[in-house]
Design a protein around this motif. Structure first.
Motif, PDB file in Angstrom:
ATOM      1  N   GLN A   1       0.821  -1.212   0.000  1.00  0.00           N
ATOM      2  CA  GLN A   1       0.000   0.000   0.000  1.00  0.00           C
ATOM      3  C   GLN A   1       0.860   1.270   0.000  1.00  0.00           C
ATOM      4  OE1 GLN A   1      -2.514  -0.834   3.483  1.00  0.00           O
ATOM      5  NE2 GLN A   1      -4.140  -1.494   2.107  1.00  0.00           N
ATOM      6  N   VAL A   2       1.774   1.326  -0.960  1.00  0.00           N
ATOM      7  CA  VAL A   2       2.622   2.511  -1.062  1.00  0.00           C
ATOM      8  C   VAL A   2       1.780   3.724  -1.431  1.00  0.00           C
ATOM      9  CG1 VAL A   2       4.641   1.141  -1.726  1.00  0.00           C
ATOM     10  CG2 VAL A   2       3.182   2.137  -3.508  1.00  0.00           C
ATOM     11  N   ASP A   3       2.231   4.881  -0.995  1.00  0.00           N
ATOM     12  CA  ASP A   3       1.572   6.125  -1.393  1.00  0.00           C
ATOM     13  C   ASP A   3       1.922   6.491  -2.825  1.00  0.00           C
ATOM     14  OD1 ASP A   3       0.329   6.829   1.183  1.00  0.00           O
ATOM     15  OD2 ASP A   3       2.395   7.007   1.877  1.00  0.00           O
ATOM     16  N   CYS A   4       3.128   6.110  -3.236  1.00  0.00           N
ATOM     17  CA  CYS A   4       3.575   6.397  -4.594  1.00  0.00           C
ATOM     18  C   CYS A   4       4.743   5.472  -4.933  1.00  0.00           C
ATOM     19  CB  CYS A   4       4.014   7.855  -4.731  1.00  0.00           C
ATOM     20  SG  CYS A   4       4.346   8.377  -6.432  1.00  0.00           S
ATOM     21  N   ALA A   5       4.848   5.080  -6.186  1.00  0.00           N
ATOM     22  CA  ALA A   5       5.986   4.285  -6.650  1.00  0.00           C
ATOM     23  C   ALA A   5       6.614   4.975  -7.850  1.00  0.00           C
ATOM     24  CB  ALA A   5       5.548   2.872  -7.034  1.00  0.00           C
TER      25      ALA A   5
END
Length: 426
Positions: free
Chosen positions: A135-139
């Protein structure tokens, strides 16, 4: 599946080679319920500088308190290096688990009549799955090759970055700058802002693609600029300007080209801030200063200075030569040099080496693509000495170097990976 079995399985996929195209990756991620659609992304391509921009951006977002993934290639020693979360490579346990789940999806895809994906496509799917599960905020996603037909191009990012565009992979991407720029511009999506350092014919192609997609375009030298203040191996400072905005940044990646890469990353970060409120300026500056990028003008020792650089094409070694001329104008230069046989050895040699330089040629990597040291020495048309053993060549160069000299291990990312795998950087 344990870690060793996972690595063996991923290794086995290498036999399927390189095949650009989107059907295989699209079929595989469909079996995984499209993890790439569950995360925000930034997409980065270009001939050189992709990795630097990726690490700048990932660090800025981390400094803003976000949970950040980054996907890069190739790796130096371990496949884990390609998939990172908050600056840490994926653990062995997570690598094994994600490999197993992706393998199960692949088997379902093949059973339904799908075509066998390549190793890169499989690892790309692994990366998206891992980032979605965490559940990354951004990659921040680095393109493997080109852009248009690269397996990472299944995303619709928040912002796209195209660094520079020069001739590379002409057997797959095209024989002209325009053809290669078309491949790079293939990551441009409708309405998605684009940041680029490209110029000339490449910029013309990118500008046309941005206009066709109604994508706002930010061009270095037009929309954002830099002014170098100081430049040393230890650190560089520069003024960054975007419209009326101005900030002074410090980076610890040497080479003036990194100022351009830093500016592109800052521009992408500004676009994100306008859209989402993060990262703020303080986080941007902290992230820029925190960024490190191994194997690119990486100094691992002092007195003598020892530098590792994976530059393997004319534009890459042009950057390396400029940095050596700037930081070591009077120093004796001793090279440990290995290249792949399919690279432009003659042009690289003409750019990189001076007549007085000492060169020891070595095998860049175990494999058929690596140029043999003897043949490489002949192709250099210099006073190069072939050596069969990398360790022996490196120790010989270091032993001959005085405290004011510089030893450069370069010519291939594979060579730098072998160097690190042998533990010679410690």
């Amino acid at each position: 599946m344990d870690y060793s079995a996972a690595v063996a399985y991923v290794e086995s996929l290498g036999k399927f080679g390189i095949h650009l195209g989107m059907e295989r990756i699209q079929g595989l991620v469909a079996q995984l319920d499209h993890p790439e659609r569950k995360i925000r992304t930034i997409h980065v391509t270009g001939t050189n500088g992709k990795g630097s921009v990726t690490t700048f951006l990932a660090n800025m977002l981390q400094q803003a308190g976000l949970r950040v993934g980054s996907y890069i290639s190739p790796h130096f020693v371990r496949y884990n290096e390609r998939i990172c979360l908050d600056g840490q490579e994926i653990s062995n346990g997570d690598f094994a688990a994600v490999t197993e789940r992706t393998k199960e999806a692949l088997e379902k895809y093949l059973a339904a009549g799908g075509e066998q994906p390549t190793q890169f496509e499989f690892i790309t799917a692994m990366g998206f799955l891992y980032f979605a599960e965490k559940q990354v905020d951004c990659a921040v996603i680095e393109v493997g090759m080109g852009g248009l037909w690269d397996s990472t191009n299944i995303i619709t990012p928040e912002v796209s970055v195209i660094t520079n565009v020069t001739l590379e992979h002409t057997d797959r991407l095209g024989k002209t700058i325009e053809a290669i720029a078309t491949q790079k511009a293939g990551i441009i999506k409708p309405g998605v802002p684009v940041v680029t350092e490209a110029e000339g014919k490449a910029l013309t192609v990118i500008r046309a693609a941005a206009e066709a997609n109604h994508a706002p375009l930010y061009v270095y030298g037009e929309d954002f600029t830099t002014e170098k203040l100081t430049s040393f191996m230890e650190a560089q400072t520069f003024l960054y300007r975007l419209g009326e905005k101005e900030m002074e940044a410090v980076i610890h990646l040497p080479g003036e080209h990194q100022i351009l890469n830093g500016a592109a990353a800052l521009t992408a970060a500004e676009i994100l801030r306008d859209k989402h409120g993060v990262p703020d300026e303080a986080a941007m500056l902290r992230g820029m200063a925190a960024a490190r990028w191994p194997g690119r003008l990486e100094r691992i020792h002092r007195d003598p200075d020892i530098i590792l650089d994976g530059a393997h094409n004319p534009s890459g070694v042009t950057v390396l030569r400029k940095a050596l001329d700037a930081y070591y104008p009077q120093a004796r230069r001793l090279f440990v040099f290995g290249m792949m046989a399919d690279k432009d050895v003659s042009q690289v040699s003409d750019i990189l080496f001076r007549p007085e330089d000492t060169i020891y040629t070595v095998l860049a990597h175990e494999g058929e693509r690596s140029e043999k040291p003897e043949k490489l020495a002949q192709r250099l048309h210099k006073n190069a000495v072939p050596m069969e053993d990398l360790t022996a060549a490196y120790r010989r160069a270091v032993g001959e170097a005085g405290p004011e000299d510089v030893v450069i291990v370069c010519g291939s990312l594979y060579l730098i990976g072998t160097f690190k795998e042998l533990g010679l950087d410690r």
